[in-house]
Each structure stands twice: as C-alpha cells, then as structure tokens.
Design a protein around this motif. Structure first.
Motif, PDB file in Angstrom:
ATOM      1  N   ASN A 169      -4.091 -17.275   7.905  1.00 36.89           N
ATOM      2  CA  ASN A 169      -3.117 -15.790   8.171  1.00 36.89           C
ATOM      3  C   ASN A 169      -2.537 -15.073   7.039  1.00 36.89           C
ATOM      4  OD1 ASN A 169      -1.172 -17.715   6.986  1.00 36.89           O
ATOM      5  ND2 ASN A 169      -0.512 -18.280   9.306  1.00 36.89           N
ATOM      6  N   SER A 170      -1.728 -14.299   7.257  1.00 36.08           N
ATOM      7  CA  SER A 170      -1.197 -13.432   6.281  1.00 36.08           C
ATOM      8  C   SER A 170      -0.482 -14.346   4.949  1.00 36.08           C
ATOM      9  CB  SER A 170      -0.086 -12.383   6.763  1.00 36.08           C
ATOM     10  OG  SER A 170       0.981 -13.064   7.323  1.00 36.08           O
ATOM     11  N   TYR A 171      -0.055 -15.322   5.509  1.00 32.50           N
ATOM     12  CA  TYR A 171       0.705 -16.299   4.574  1.00 32.50           C
ATOM     13  C   TYR A 171      -0.169 -16.858   3.524  1.00 32.50           C
ATOM     14  CZ  TYR A 171       2.749 -20.481   2.104  1.00 32.50           C
ATOM     15  OH  TYR A 171       3.170 -21.261   1.275  1.00 32.50           O
ATOM     16  N   THR A 172      -1.396 -17.480   4.234  1.00 31.12           N
ATOM     17  CA  THR A 172      -2.637 -18.010   3.110  1.00 31.12           C
ATOM     18  C   THR A 172      -3.248 -16.783   2.296  1.00 31.12           C
ATOM     19  OG1 THR A 172      -4.146 -17.682   5.219  1.00 31.12           O
ATOM     20  CG2 THR A 172      -2.900 -20.030   4.589  1.00 31.12           C
ATOM     21  N   THR A 199      -8.045  -8.507   8.540  1.00 30.17           N
ATOM     22  CA  THR A 199      -7.880  -9.625   9.559  1.00 30.17           C
ATOM     23  C   THR A 199      -6.661  -9.525  10.217  1.00 30.17           C
ATOM     24  OG1 THR A 199      -9.467 -10.950   8.087  1.00 30.17           O
ATOM     25  CG2 THR A 199      -8.155 -12.160   9.360  1.00 30.17           C
ATOM     26  N   CYS A 200      -5.674  -9.256   9.407  1.00 27.09           N
ATOM     27  CA  CYS A 200      -4.191  -9.469  10.129  1.00 27.09           C
ATOM     28  C   CYS A 200      -3.580  -7.935  10.360  1.00 27.09           C
ATOM     29  CB  CYS A 200      -3.415 -10.320   8.978  1.00 27.09           C
ATOM     30  SG  CYS A 200      -4.139 -11.777   8.529  1.00 27.09           S
ATOM     31  N   GLY A 201      -4.215  -7.022  10.098  1.00 20.98           N
ATOM     32  CA  GLY A 201      -3.634  -5.792  10.312  1.00 20.98           C
ATOM     33  C   GLY A 201      -2.719  -5.436   9.315  1.00 20.98           C
ATOM     34  N   ASP A 202      -2.486  -3.869   9.371  1.00 24.13           N
ATOM     35  CA  ASP A 202      -1.828  -3.153   8.197  1.00 24.13           C
ATOM     36  C   ASP A 202      -0.271  -3.708   8.002  1.00 24.13           C
ATOM     37  OD1 ASP A 202      -3.855  -1.474   7.882  1.00 24.13           O
ATOM     38  OD2 ASP A 202      -3.228   0.186   8.956  1.00 24.13           O
ATOM     39  N   GLY A 203       0.367  -4.163   8.885  1.00 24.83           N
ATOM     40  CA  GLY A 203       1.519  -4.557   9.028  1.00 24.83           C
ATOM     41  C   GLY A 203       1.761  -5.898   8.122  1.00 24.83           C
ATOM     42  N   CYS A 204       0.698  -6.607   7.915  1.00 21.17           N
ATOM     43  CA  CYS A 204       0.746  -7.839   7.312  1.00 21.17           C
ATOM     44  C   CYS A 204       1.061  -7.492   5.849  1.00 21.17           C
ATOM     45  CB  CYS A 204      -0.276  -8.702   7.334  1.00 21.17           C
ATOM     46  SG  CYS A 204      -1.846  -7.843   6.644  1.00 21.17           S
ATOM     47  N   THR A 209       3.174  -9.616  -0.719  1.00 18.38           N
ATOM     48  CA  THR A 209       1.631  -9.207  -1.085  1.00 18.38           C
ATOM     49  C   THR A 209       1.592  -8.382  -2.083  1.00 18.38           C
ATOM     50  OG1 THR A 209       1.296  -9.389   1.372  1.00 18.38           O
ATOM     51  CG2 THR A 209      -0.233  -8.190  -0.019  1.00 18.38           C
ATOM     52  N   LEU A 210       2.571  -7.306  -2.126  1.00 21.35           N
ATOM     53  CA  LEU A 210       2.413  -6.297  -3.168  1.00 21.35           C
ATOM     54  C   LEU A 210       2.849  -6.945  -4.546  1.00 21.35           C
ATOM     55  CD1 LEU A 210       3.578  -3.048  -1.344  1.00 21.35           C
ATOM     56  CD2 LEU A 210       1.200  -3.837  -2.032  1.00 21.35           C
ATOM     57  N   THR A 211       4.161  -7.434  -4.521  1.00 23.20           N
ATOM     58  CA  THR A 211       4.354  -8.425  -5.735  1.00 23.20           C
ATOM     59  C   THR A 211       3.382  -9.050  -6.419  1.00 23.20           C
ATOM     60  OG1 THR A 211       6.690  -8.682  -4.847  1.00 23.20           O
ATOM     61  CG2 THR A 211       6.021  -9.994  -6.616  1.00 23.20           C
ATOM     62  N   SER A 212       2.352  -9.900  -5.609  1.00 23.58           N
ATOM     63  CA  SER A 212       1.280 -10.902  -6.306  1.00 23.58           C
ATOM     64  C   SER A 212       0.190  -9.432  -6.817  1.00 23.58           C
ATOM     65  CB  SER A 212       0.682 -11.421  -5.102  1.00 23.58           C
ATOM     66  OG  SER A 212       1.306 -12.365  -4.602  1.00 23.58           O
ATOM     67  N   LEU A 213       0.057  -8.672  -6.295  1.00 24.51           N
ATOM     68  CA  LEU A 213      -0.957  -7.602  -6.572  1.00 24.51           C
ATOM     69  C   LEU A 213      -0.524  -6.833  -7.824  1.00 24.51           C
ATOM     70  CD1 LEU A 213      -3.641  -6.350  -5.809  1.00 24.51           C
ATOM     71  CD2 LEU A 213      -2.483  -4.406  -4.455  1.00 24.51           C
ATOM     72  N   LEU A 214       0.846  -6.668  -7.863  1.00 22.95           N
ATOM     73  CA  LEU A 214       1.621  -6.033  -9.010  1.00 22.95           C
ATOM     74  C   LEU A 214       1.511  -7.106 -10.278  1.00 22.95           C
ATOM     75  CD1 LEU A 214       3.172  -3.727 -10.572  1.00 22.95           C
ATOM     76  CD2 LEU A 214       5.152  -5.194  -9.719  1.00 22.95           C
TER      77      LEU A 214
END
Length: 833
Positions: A169-172, A199-204, A209-214
């Motif tokens: 899911n979004s958490y994993t 898989t989880c939609g734009d709202g996920c 998420t963005l902190t990890s990507l940053l």
C-alpha cells in the motif's frame, strides 16, 4: 505493527500457557511454573555457551514454541548474537514457523553494520513464504534501507505479493522510497513513485513520500531534482524544519553554501531553529570553500543558539585559518577552545606548528609546544619538533635544523641566535629525544644543500644514538655521494644500511649502480647487478647505456661488449638504446663491420632495431666510405616497414651525393616534401654541395633560393659549402656575391675555406679581392700555423699576387710588416723559374 507487537511481547496468551502446562518437567521445575515459564527457561539456555546447553530440556521446550513466544525471548536475550542463535534454532524446530513479527523482532536487533545477516534474513523470509502485513513489510524495508541494502529491499518489495501474501500500500511504497533515498537511487525512486501513483492513486503522494524523494535527490547529488521536489512541498505547505535542514546540508555538500545560508535564513524567518548538525555542516562547507570568515559567522551562531562547539568544529576552523595564513585569529580561537576545556590533539598542534613555521615564526614555536605538550605522549612531542625541523629545512635554514637536532641529541635546550643565518632561538624546555624521522628530515635537508660531510657525521651520531634511520635519507645521501664520485663512502654507507636492517630499495641499488657506471667500471657494475638480481631488483638501463657509450668512446670496446653479454647471462636484457650506444661507439672507433654484426645479432635474438639504430649504421658506413653498404641498410629499413627520419634522409642524401648519384638525392628531397617532412639546413647543404660537386651550379642556385623560400635559414656551414661549391664550378663572381651576403648575416668562412676561396679568386682574375682577403687572414695571424696544407695555400696565393703588378706592392707591404717572409716570395719565383 511490529513495534507495537514487540512492546506486548512479555505478556503470554492463555493458550500459550495451556500448551506449556502439557510439558512434564522434573519435579524441581514444576514448582516454578508461571506465565513466563517457557520464556524464562529458553532465556536461561540461550544465555549460556552452546556447549553447556541441556539438549533434553531444549527438546521439551521446543515442542511448545510459538511465534509470539519466540518474539518475547528474542527481545530479552543479552545480545544480538544470542538472539540470532536462538532465532536460527527455533527456525530448525519441527512444526515451528516464524511470523512476520518474530522476523522483524530479529531484524530490529541486528546492528546496521551486520548487513550480511540482515540480507540472509530477508532472503529466508521470502523463501519461507512468511505472510506479512503491510506494516511489517514496511518495517523490514526501512531496516534494509538503513543497512545499505536497497537491492534487497527492492527484491522483498517485488516478492511481497507472491511470497509474503502482502499487497503493498502507500505506506510500504513510502518505506521502499525511503530505502532507495538513503542509497541515492534517484532513477529507481522515480520509477517506484510512478508505480505508486498507478497503484494507489494521486492522493497517496503525501509529505512523507516527497520527503523521501527529496532525500533521494540530495543523496544522489541532483540539485535540480531536489529543487523541483522542494517547490512542490512549498506549494502544499509541507516544508518543515527537517526538510529545510536536509536541503541546507545538501547545498553545503554541493559547494552551494550561499544557498544553504539562504535556506537557514528562511528557517529563522519561519521561527524554526536550525539544528546543531545544520550549523556544523555549514561551518565545514564554508571552510572547504576557503571562506573562513563566513564559517566563523556560522560558528558564532552555534554559540548564540546555545549549542556547545565540539573539537571537530574548532579543529576545522583553526586549520582553515592556518591555511589562509590568519595565524593570529587561529591562535585566538585555539585559546578559546582550551578555555572551553576542549583539549587539542597532536594533529591540531602539528597544524598550528606547521603554520608558525611556514610564516617563519620560529621564535614562538618552542614556547607554544612547551605550553601544550604536558598531556602528550613523548612520541607526540617529538612529532611536533619534527614539524619544526621540517619547517626550518623548507625555510632554507638547514643549518639551524642541523643545530637543533644536534642540541636535542646532546640534551641542550636551545640553539643560539647567531648559530646560523636567519636562525631563531628555539627552547625545547624539556628533554626531547629525536627519532628516525628527525634524522631523516635533517639528513635529506643537508643533501639538498650539498652538505654531505655534515650528513655523514649525522648518520654516525644517529647510529650511536640507537636510531636506525629511514630509507629515504640513505637513498638521498647515496645518490648525492655517487654524483660526486665518492664511491668509497657510498659502499661504507650501503653496508651500514644493511647492518641497521634498512633494506635497500631499487632506487638505492640504482644510485650505487649509477656511481659505478660513471667510473666506467664494468666489473664493479656486474658484481652489483648480481646482488640486485638476488634481491629482485632491475637496473636502470640508462646507466648501462651511458657506461657502454663511454667505454666505446675511450676505446674499451671489448669490455663494453663483454658487459652487455654478462648482463644477458644474468637475465637483464639491455634495451635497444643501450645496444645503439654500443653500435655508435664501434662505428666511431672505425669498427663498422663489428657494429653490423651486433646489429644482426640483436635483430635475430632480441629486438627489431629502430630507426635510430639503422641511422647509426648508415652513418658509420658513410663515414668509412662504404656507400653501397649504407644504401643497403636504408633499403633494409624500408623493407621492415620503418619510416625514415629527417636524419635518415640527410644521411642518405649525403651518401648519394658522395657516390655521384645526384638523381637519387634529388628524388629523396622530393619524397621528403611528399611526406610532409620539412628538410633542414643540413639536408639542403648536403644536396647543394653535391650539385656543385657534380658540376650543376645552376641547380644548386635554384635549390638555395628554394631553401630560403621555405623559411629554412642558411647557417655558416651552408654558406661555406655554397661559396666553395660555386667557386669549384668556376662561378667565382657569383660565389663572391653570396660571400658578401654571408658577411652581412654575421658569418665568416673558416681559415681553410677562406684560403681556398682566395686562390679561386686569384686564379679567376680577381687578384684585387683575393689580396684584400689574404691581408685580412694574415692580419688575424690565423695563418701562422705549422699545418703544411695551410702554409701551402698561403704560399700559393702570395706567389701569384707578387707577380701581379696590381697586387705586388701590397705583398711588399705585407713583407715589411712581417706578415709574410721574403723567402716565401723568392721561393715561389725560384720555383717558377
């Protein structure tokens, strides 16, 4: 989730207790029954060494294992090693299967540096098909990322559906992104983000998420990607202290420290307090950019923020100030550090002493060391004084370094002001004994200034003091002594090295080999080569080449060839340069046939001789008059596919000119133009001389002008050859024109050439010019020689001029001045009669 499950681990379920009550323990154990009875006894067994465990007891306990029970035991064992031992034992028990919580309990206990064990556990979870919840899967992914196992994290994530019965899911997804972020796997993170949205939609896509990507872009060193994510987070109001700190640290690491400071200001404007780590990173970043003033501003902000500066910060700032030659500020900060009860280490002290020495502040070095050396080991103190010795040497004060070292040997605490030019008082203030590094620094310094006797004396003192010294000092001293041909001292020093167990290096042997070769001592060189071969060292062939060449030039050709032969027997193959030197020596000694034999031998056994070797033979045959043989070598070179050099062409043009084959010589010149090889003045001179000798003065004149048009300026030899060549062809007036041009260029004919030219002028009716030139020659007293050929040329000119009415008065004047004798004139007249 796993963390909450671990927190509940000590409490046992009623079913677990009921299953345990079926165990039939000995009477001594039955009275100890309690809710934690199984865990208690398992802990007891697995806290012991493996050899002392009760196998029967473990067998009885194993029958009642449950995953919650195992989880409870794991978190209570004394170390991760005991836990891993228990985990593996439980996994081997019939009928038992780990749950995702027992797996994660074991995972949580492993230190990050034990990534191999963690990797195996993850593989075991996949192989066992252990069902996992999304929360448990996320916990495992984060642990894998923290241990630096992004590939394993991806493998577990991709196998979750098929092997772990878990749909991510979004958490994993966020946990996987976190694992990829720590490794800086930006491309993989972008791919997984797209997969997450699909898989989880734009709202996920949330703040985490963005902190990890940053973090991923920051770790990957991709500022553009990091800025893009930061803008997205700013638009959504997700920027917090953690995000700004992360980006500021990244900017600092990228060298964009100003951008990091701007972010810092933004944090403060939002009422956020920068962390100690952020400020420390900025200090390091500014120092790295050589902007120590800005680093000091950040350092002051650390103090005003209530943080306590550590040794690392003080150290980087002080070193930065020393590098920028801000010695006064460095000393002030150093005192501040000490007042804050932060003790300096020897590395920082060495940096400070090095800075003092670099500025020539030797007067304060001794007090500084004495003030800060109380807490140092003796070896650290001498390390500081070694910095002083090196500073003196680098500052050109080798004599002062020598005296300081001598004073340390004698236990004297200072050197006097007048001991050496520019020396300063250095008071050690304590009994500091030098080590091998100390002697190495000073001996190498003495070698640089060629004070070899002082260096030898210091070596003697060093041995008496009980130090063995360093290889570098012996190498430097041996090389310098060999350069001065002081081989007896070198041999003594060489043997002292061995006695001190300082193993000679290839440089040591080759320095000695160099000295022996300079003496042209082939026997001594061969003895050393045998020792070098025994010790696995190779000689520097350039030394062999020089000795072979000198032996040949001095007529010791047999010794030179014997030396080369012995080298081969020892397994040292001289290079083609060495063989060429031997061939050249043989040619110059007139033994061109032996040179050819050597050439054939190396061609057959060792090397394909290069163009230089062929040129040597061509020149040898040319000088000895064997012109056909020279042409054969040229043809052989071309057959081997070797390209002639300018020297080859010059030699062959001279050969063809001397053999009367002017056509080939001209063809050779044209070939040089075709191959874009620029002929030299030697090329043109040889061909012009050849054309004149062949009676083709007009072609010689055309070639002369072609030479100048090509930008090749004629020299004295070219002018001499051209003037004499034209004279031989009867073109004396033309030769006279070029003779006058030659004089305007600052060149003069040598005496022989000038006397020949004088006689050509006289014989062609220009007695006036001939007499004028003869007077110049005689007035220079160049012709006052015992050389019969020169005397004959003078007598011939004098005789002809004395018979000519236009010039005979001038000859009489020369007789009166004593420049020629009356007997010369009378002798000539008598001869004519």
């Amino acid at each position: 989730m796993a963390v909450r499950r671990l927190a509940r681990a000590p409490a046992c379920s009623s079913s677990f207790l009921r299953s345990f009550s079926a165990v039939a323990p000995p009477a001594a154990e039955s009275s100890s029954a309690s809710p934690s009875y199984l865990a208690h006894h398992l802990l007891d067994e697995f806290s012991r060494p493996r050899a002392s465990r009760d196998a029967d007891r473990l067998r009885r306990l194993a029958a009642h294992l449950t995953a919650p029970g195992v989880e409870s035991v794991l978190v209570r064992l004394p170390s991760w090693r005991h836990a891993l031992d228990f985990f593996s034992w439980a996994d081997e028990q019939p009928g038992f299967r780990h749950s995702c919580y027992s797996f994660n309990a074991m995972v949580s206990l492993l230190p990050r540096h034990q990534s191999a064990h963690l990797d195996r556990l993850a593989a075991k979870a996949l192989a066992a098909g252990c069902p996992m919840t999304p929360g448990a899967l996320g916990f495992l992914l984060r642990r894998l990322g923290a241990a630096g196992l992004p590939d394993t994290a991806v493998l577990v994530f991709d196998g979750a559906r098929t092997c772990l019965s878990c749909t991510p899911n979004s958490y994993t997804f966020n946990c996987l992104l976190d694992a990829l972020a720590k490794a800086g796997r930006a491309d993989d993170a972008e791919t997984r983000l797209r997969e997450m949205v699909a898989t989880c939609g734009d709202g996920c896509v949330d703040k985490y998420t963005l902190t990890s990507l940053l973090q991923c872009y920051c770790n990957a060193g991709r500022p553009d990607g990091a800025n893009g994510v930061f803008q997205r987070m700013s638009q959504r109001g997700w920027v917090d202290e953690h995000v700004l700190t992360m980006l500021a640290v990244a900017f600092s690491k990228w060298g964009k420290v100003d951008g990091a400071v701007e972010l810092l200001g933004r944090m403060e404007a939002l009422g956020m307090r920068p962390s100690e780590k952020t400020l420390s990173v900025l200090v390091h970043g500014f120092v790295k950019q050589r902007r120590v003033d800005k680093a000091m501003e950040m350092f002051d902000k650390i103090a005003t923020s209530g943080f306590v500066a550590n040794f690392s910060l003080y150290c980087v700032l002080i070193e930065g100030l020393c590098t920028d030659k801000e010695i006064g500020k460095a000393v002030k900060l150093f005192e501040q550090m000490k007042n804050s009860e932060v003790a300096p280490d020897v590395r920082l002290l060495k940096k400070m002493v090095e800075a003092f020495c670099h500025e020539g502040d030797f007067a304060i070095v001794g007090p500084f060391i004495n003030e800060n050396a109380a807490q140092l080991k003796p070896s650290d103190v001498i390390a500081l004084y070694n910095v002083v010795l090196e500073g003196l040497v680098n500052h050109g004060q080798v004599e002062a370094a020598y005296q300081l070292l001598t004073s340390m040997l004698c236990g004297v605490h200072e050197i006097s002001e007048g001991s050496a030019v520019g020396a300063h008082v250095i008071d050690t203030g304590q009994d500091v004994k030098p080590n091998s590094d100390s002697f190495n620094i000073v001996v190498c310094g003495l070698c640089k200034v060629k004070k070899l006797d002082d260096a030898l004396a210091l070596i003697k003192d060093m041995i008496g003091f009980g130090c063995k010294g360093k290889l570098l000092m012996f190498n430097d001293l041996i090389y310098e002594l060999c350069s001065l041909d002081r081989l007896d001292e070198v041999y003594k020093l060489f043997n002292q090295m061995k006695d001190l167990c300082v193993v000679p290096s290839e440089f040591t042997y080759n320095s000695l080999f160099y000295g022996i070769c300079r003496r042209n001592d082939p026997n001594g060189a061969l003895d050393l080569l045998r020792e070098m071969r025994t010790n696995g060292h190779k000689p520097w062939i350039k030394n062999c080449t020089e000795m072979v060449q000198q032996l040949c030039f001095s007529g010791r050709i047999t010794e030179a060839l014997g030396f080369l032969e012995e080298m081969l027997k020892m397994g040292f193959l001289p290079d083609i340069v060495t063989y060429s030197a031997a061939m050249n020596g043989l040619c110059k000694a007139g033994e061109v046939d032996n040179a050819l034999g050597l050439f054939r031998g190396i061609s057959a056994k060792y090397y394909l001789p290069d163009v230089v070797a062929h040129n040597i033979l061509i020149n040898g045959f040319r000088i000895s008059g064997k012109l056909n043989e020279a042409q054969e070598i040229m043809e052989e070179m071309l057959e081997k596919g070797l390209f002639p050099s300018i020297i080859t062409y010059n030699l062959m043009i001279d050969v063809w000119c001397k053999s009367g084959n002017i056509g080939k010589a001209v063809d050779c010149l044209n070939k040089m133009f075709d191959e874009e090889e620029s002929p030299t003045v030697v090329t043109y001179t040889s061909l012009i001389d050849g054309l004149c000798s062949a009676g083709k003065p007009d072609e010689a004149i055309v070639l002369w002008h072609k030479m100048t048009d090509k930008g090749c300026a004629p020299n004295k030899i070219a002018y001499s050859a051209f003037v004499n060549g034209l004279s031989k062809c009867g073109r004396v007036e033309t030769a006279l024109t070029y003779y006058d041009e030659m004089l305007t260029k600052g060149f003069e004919l040598d005496t022989f050439s000038c006397l020949y030219f004088i006689n050509f002028l006289i014989s062609n009716g220009n007695s006036t010019k001939g007499c004028e030139l003869l007077k110049e020659v005689l007035q220079k007293e160049i012709a006052q020689s015992d050389d019969l050929k020169m005397v004959g040329l003078v007598n011939k000119a004098v005789g002809e001029l004395s018979k000519d009415e236009r010039t005979s008065p001038d000859i009489s004047i020369l007789v009166e001045k004593g420049l020629i004798s009356r007997a010369q004139i009378m002798h000539k007249k008598d001869g004519n009669n």
